[in-house]
Design a protein around this motif. Structure first.
Motif, PDB file in Angstrom:
ATOM      1  N   SER A  25       0.836  -1.198   0.000  1.00  0.00           N
ATOM      2  CA  SER A  25       0.000   0.000   0.000  1.00  0.00           C
ATOM      3  C   SER A  25       0.870   1.248   0.000  1.00  0.00           C
ATOM      4  O   SER A  25       2.011   1.249   0.464  1.00  0.00           O
ATOM      5  CB  SER A  25      -0.918   0.015   1.215  1.00  0.00           C
ATOM      6  OG  SER A  25      -0.174   0.226   2.397  1.00  0.00           O
ATOM      7  N   LEU A  26       0.324   2.339  -0.512  1.00  0.00           N
ATOM      8  CA  LEU A  26       1.051   3.592  -0.565  1.00  0.00           C
ATOM      9  C   LEU A  26       1.387   4.074   0.842  1.00  0.00           C
ATOM     10  O   LEU A  26       2.485   4.599   1.087  1.00  0.00           O
ATOM     11  CB  LEU A  26       0.212   4.650  -1.293  1.00  0.00           C
ATOM     12  CG  LEU A  26       0.814   6.053  -1.364  1.00  0.00           C
ATOM     13  CD1 LEU A  26       2.127   6.034  -2.126  1.00  0.00           C
ATOM     14  CD2 LEU A  26      -0.168   7.024  -2.012  1.00  0.00           C
ATOM     15  N   TYR A 378      -4.737  11.647  -7.327  1.00  0.00           N
ATOM     16  CA  TYR A 378      -4.931  10.273  -7.775  1.00  0.00           C
ATOM     17  C   TYR A 378      -4.469   9.269  -6.711  1.00  0.00           C
ATOM     18  O   TYR A 378      -5.168   8.307  -6.397  1.00  0.00           O
ATOM     19  CB  TYR A 378      -4.153  10.069  -9.074  1.00  0.00           C
ATOM     20  CG  TYR A 378      -4.293   8.686  -9.681  1.00  0.00           C
ATOM     21  CD1 TYR A 378      -5.462   8.294 -10.325  1.00  0.00           C
ATOM     22  CD2 TYR A 378      -3.232   7.778  -9.611  1.00  0.00           C
ATOM     23  CE1 TYR A 378      -5.580   7.031 -10.896  1.00  0.00           C
ATOM     24  CE2 TYR A 378      -3.342   6.512 -10.170  1.00  0.00           C
ATOM     25  CZ  TYR A 378      -4.519   6.141 -10.809  1.00  0.00           C
ATOM     26  OH  TYR A 378      -4.634   4.889 -11.362  1.00  0.00           O
ATOM     27  N   LEU A 379      -3.295   9.513  -6.130  1.00  0.00           N
ATOM     28  CA  LEU A 379      -2.755   8.587  -5.138  1.00  0.00           C
ATOM     29  C   LEU A 379      -3.472   8.690  -3.794  1.00  0.00           C
ATOM     30  O   LEU A 379      -3.493   7.718  -3.031  1.00  0.00           O
ATOM     31  CB  LEU A 379      -1.265   8.840  -4.945  1.00  0.00           C
ATOM     32  CG  LEU A 379      -0.372   8.558  -6.158  1.00  0.00           C
ATOM     33  CD1 LEU A 379       1.073   8.898  -5.834  1.00  0.00           C
ATOM     34  CD2 LEU A 379      -0.487   7.096  -6.584  1.00  0.00           C
ATOM     35  N   PHE A 382      -6.050   6.023  -3.162  1.00  0.00           N
ATOM     36  CA  PHE A 382      -5.536   4.716  -2.746  1.00  0.00           C
ATOM     37  C   PHE A 382      -5.178   4.710  -1.256  1.00  0.00           C
ATOM     38  O   PHE A 382      -5.444   3.743  -0.545  1.00  0.00           O
ATOM     39  CB  PHE A 382      -4.301   4.351  -3.574  1.00  0.00           C
ATOM     40  CG  PHE A 382      -4.595   4.073  -5.025  1.00  0.00           C
ATOM     41  CD1 PHE A 382      -4.870   2.788  -5.460  1.00  0.00           C
ATOM     42  CD2 PHE A 382      -4.602   5.100  -5.954  1.00  0.00           C
ATOM     43  CE1 PHE A 382      -5.137   2.523  -6.804  1.00  0.00           C
ATOM     44  CE2 PHE A 382      -4.863   4.852  -7.293  1.00  0.00           C
ATOM     45  CZ  PHE A 382      -5.137   3.566  -7.723  1.00  0.00           C
ATOM     46  N   THR A 387      -5.949   0.767  -0.235  1.00  0.00           N
ATOM     47  CA  THR A 387      -5.702  -0.178  -1.327  1.00  0.00           C
ATOM     48  C   THR A 387      -4.293   0.015  -1.874  1.00  0.00           C
ATOM     49  O   THR A 387      -3.643   1.038  -1.620  1.00  0.00           O
ATOM     50  CB  THR A 387      -6.725   0.011  -2.460  1.00  0.00           C
ATOM     51  OG1 THR A 387      -6.692   1.380  -2.894  1.00  0.00           O
ATOM     52  CG2 THR A 387      -8.125  -0.323  -1.965  1.00  0.00           C
ATOM     53  N   VAL A 389      -1.254   0.326  -4.789  1.00  0.00           N
ATOM     54  CA  VAL A 389      -1.026   0.949  -6.093  1.00  0.00           C
ATOM     55  C   VAL A 389      -0.207  -0.018  -6.932  1.00  0.00           C
ATOM     56  O   VAL A 389       0.927  -0.350  -6.576  1.00  0.00           O
ATOM     57  CB  VAL A 389      -0.274   2.288  -5.950  1.00  0.00           C
ATOM     58  CG1 VAL A 389      -0.086   2.929  -7.319  1.00  0.00           C
ATOM     59  CG2 VAL A 389      -1.021   3.223  -5.022  1.00  0.00           C
ATOM     60  N   LYS A 390      -0.758  -0.467  -8.029  1.00  0.00           N
ATOM     61  CA  LYS A 390      -0.064  -1.420  -8.883  1.00  0.00           C
ATOM     62  C   LYS A 390       0.567  -0.702 -10.074  1.00  0.00           C
ATOM     63  O   LYS A 390       0.303   0.472 -10.337  1.00  0.00           O
ATOM     64  CB  LYS A 390      -1.047  -2.488  -9.372  1.00  0.00           C
ATOM     65  CG  LYS A 390      -1.662  -3.300  -8.233  1.00  0.00           C
ATOM     66  CD  LYS A 390      -2.612  -4.361  -8.773  1.00  0.00           C
ATOM     67  CE  LYS A 390      -3.222  -5.176  -7.640  1.00  0.00           C
ATOM     68  NZ  LYS A 390      -4.165  -6.203  -8.149  1.00  0.00           N
ATOM     69  N   ARG A 391       1.402  -1.455 -10.770  1.00  0.00           N
ATOM     70  CA  ARG A 391       2.107  -0.873 -11.907  1.00  0.00           C
ATOM     71  C   ARG A 391       1.136  -0.368 -12.959  1.00  0.00           C
ATOM     72  O   ARG A 391       1.305   0.721 -13.518  1.00  0.00           O
ATOM     73  CB  ARG A 391       3.033  -1.929 -12.516  1.00  0.00           C
ATOM     74  CG  ARG A 391       3.849  -1.426 -13.714  1.00  0.00           C
ATOM     75  CD  ARG A 391       4.715  -2.541 -14.272  1.00  0.00           C
ATOM     76  NE  ARG A 391       5.621  -3.031 -13.245  1.00  0.00           N
ATOM     77  CZ  ARG A 391       6.322  -4.164 -13.366  1.00  0.00           C
ATOM     78  NH1 ARG A 391       6.175  -4.919 -14.446  1.00  0.00           N
ATOM     79  NH2 ARG A 391       7.138  -4.542 -12.410  1.00  0.00           N
ATOM     80  N   ASP A 393      -1.781   0.774 -12.512  1.00  0.00           N
ATOM     81  CA  ASP A 393      -2.440   2.005 -12.051  1.00  0.00           C
ATOM     82  C   ASP A 393      -1.605   3.229 -12.403  1.00  0.00           C
ATOM     83  O   ASP A 393      -2.138   4.253 -12.852  1.00  0.00           O
ATOM     84  CB  ASP A 393      -2.659   1.947 -10.536  1.00  0.00           C
ATOM     85  CG  ASP A 393      -3.624   0.846 -10.126  1.00  0.00           C
ATOM     86  OD1 ASP A 393      -4.594   0.605 -10.867  1.00  0.00           O
ATOM     87  OD2 ASP A 393      -3.394   0.227  -9.074  1.00  0.00           O
ATOM     88  N   ILE A 394      -0.301   3.120 -12.205  1.00  0.00           N
ATOM     89  CA  ILE A 394       0.585   4.235 -12.535  1.00  0.00           C
ATOM     90  C   ILE A 394       0.637   4.456 -14.042  1.00  0.00           C
ATOM     91  O   ILE A 394       0.605   5.601 -14.529  1.00  0.00           O
ATOM     92  CB  ILE A 394       2.004   3.974 -11.989  1.00  0.00           C
ATOM     93  CG1 ILE A 394       1.963   3.826 -10.458  1.00  0.00           C
ATOM     94  CG2 ILE A 394       2.949   5.091 -12.386  1.00  0.00           C
ATOM     95  CD1 ILE A 394       1.458   5.053  -9.736  1.00  0.00           C
TER      96      ILE A 394
END
Length: 417
Positions: A25-26, A378-379, A382, A387, A389-391, A393-394
């Protein structure tokens, strides 16, 4: 405390066909990064990572290392500065000593038989003012064990004594330490015996340990009101004038007033006191408990120590003059390092802006602000939802950002007739 030169690959880090991609998670990433930065500031503080500190003489406090490759057990102990640990001993096995006071870098002197300092080759043969202990051989505490200890399965926190600067297991201090956030500094058992005058202050200032006092016979002894001959030698009596009780009470109130020092700025070291009465003598005139254990002290407790002429002489004889210097604390060292890093930190964006003309500067600033605002928003979703942050998503964010940027550019085209 031990720094290893080699790095190992993490198991399962290969690109296996069916392996799931690890996610985090972030909030966890941000928390871990903040903790790593905090630890780095604590260890490195105001130490210079590019220049050998030898030319500064005995540095008041700095990050130090010992090289077991160059000075193995059985040889003479030696300490090296941060810059030399990188430049001269980068591939060696090092022991991280955290910080030590009044130490001059030994790298390349007579204790190193086959090594010359790359940063400052011309050095004296020895640094007679340096003090060494078992830490320079990778051994700590009264148990004289390494850290981390592969044979010790008991989880325990290591705490540094501010007098001898050795590190101790919490279970080897003769008392259960308070919670780490409740005290600021620790003085070990041996150093309390050496600096026995601190017991008089402990009754007023020290943070209580978590042990239960069963009886005076088990936990300590109550010292008599009368001064011993040894105490009389250390603290000379005043001119013989008896002070009135009201005056004593007023001075004790002043003694117990909280210090206004925050630790961020260091006051000048007091060399001579203008106070007519010795604080220590007043405390020693009352009963206090002396134990065979370490003591734990709060923030700014050093500012409460007496600085009369006789006490200053006693500190000098015991070689603990640093106790009256609040800039000697590790907190002051860390604060200085943080301040220096903020001052020296260069902003890559500002460096780029300075190389551009006015129009390019405005365009870059606008683009940067747009990206920063949109990515933060955006971040944040998350982080708020907990939740990961997956690749993808970026990748999706930057694809959308570029698409919006192209649409804005197309609408802003200008034509000349």
């Amino acid at each position: 405390m031990e720094a290893a030169a080699a790095e190992g690959a993490e198991p399962g880090s290969g690109c296996g066909g069916g392996a799931e991609e690890p996610v985090v998670s972030l909030a966890e990433v941000l928390a871990e990064n903040e903790e790593l930065e905090k630890e780095a500031r604590a260890v490195l503080g105001g130490s210079d990572h590019e220049r050998c500190s030898y030319s500064q003489g005995a540095v008041k406090r700095q990050a130090l290392y010992a090289c077991s490759t160059c000075t193995p057990p059985g040889g003479e102990p030696a300490g090296i500065c941060l810059a030399c640990s990188y430049e001269c001993h980068g591939t060696h096995r090092l022991f991280e000593l955290y910080t030590k006071r009044n130490f001059r870098c030994d790298c390349g002197n007579s204790k190193f038989k086959n090594l010359q300092c790359k940063l400052l080759p011309e050095k004296g043969k020895v640094n007679s003012g340096n003090k060494y202990n078992d830490n320079f051989y990778g051994l700590y505490c009264t148990c004289k064990r390494p850290y981390p200890d592969p044979e010790d399965e008991i989880p325990d926190e290591m705490i540094q004594c501010i007098v001898c600067e050795d590190w101790f297991h919490g279970r080897h201090l003769g008392a259960v330490p308070p919670e780490s956030g409740d005290f600021h500094e620790m003085v070990c058992q041996a150093c309390m015996n050496h600096c026995h005058f601190l017991w008089a202050y402990a009754s007023q200032l020290a943070v209580p340990a978590l042990t239960k006092v069963n009886s005076l016979e088990d936990e300590g002894i109550v010292l008599k009101v009368e001064e011993s001959e040894e105490q009389k030698k250390e603290i000379k009596k005043e001119s013989g004038v008896e002070h009135q009780e009201t005056k004593e009470e007023k001075q004790m109130e002043q003694f117990n007033e909280p210090s206004t020092s925050s630790g961020a700025a260091c006051p000048e070291v007091v060399t001579k006191s203008e106070e007519p009465v010795c604080k220590l003598k007043e405390l020693q005139s009352k009963q206090f408990l002396k134990k065979d254990s370490a003591t734990f002290w709060p923030l700014n407790w050093r500012s409460k120590l007496c600085t009369c002429e006789d006490c200053l002489k006693m500190y000098s004889e015991l070689e603990v003059q640093f106790l009256t210097d609040e800039c000697d604390t590790v907190l002051a060292y860390e604060n200085k390092g943080t301040s220096d890093q903020e001052t020296e930190r260069r902003d890559p964006l500002m460096d780029t802006l300075n190389s551009m003309n006015r129009v390019q500067q405005v365009e870059l600033i606008c683009e940067y602000n747009d990206l920063k605002t949109e990515l933060t928003d955006y971040l944040r979703r998350f982080a708020d939802e907990g939740t990961v942050v997956k690749r993808e998503d970026i990748q999706h964010f930057f694809e959308e950002f570029q698409s919006r940027k192209r649409r804005r550019t197309n609408r802003m085209q200008y034509y000349c007739s």
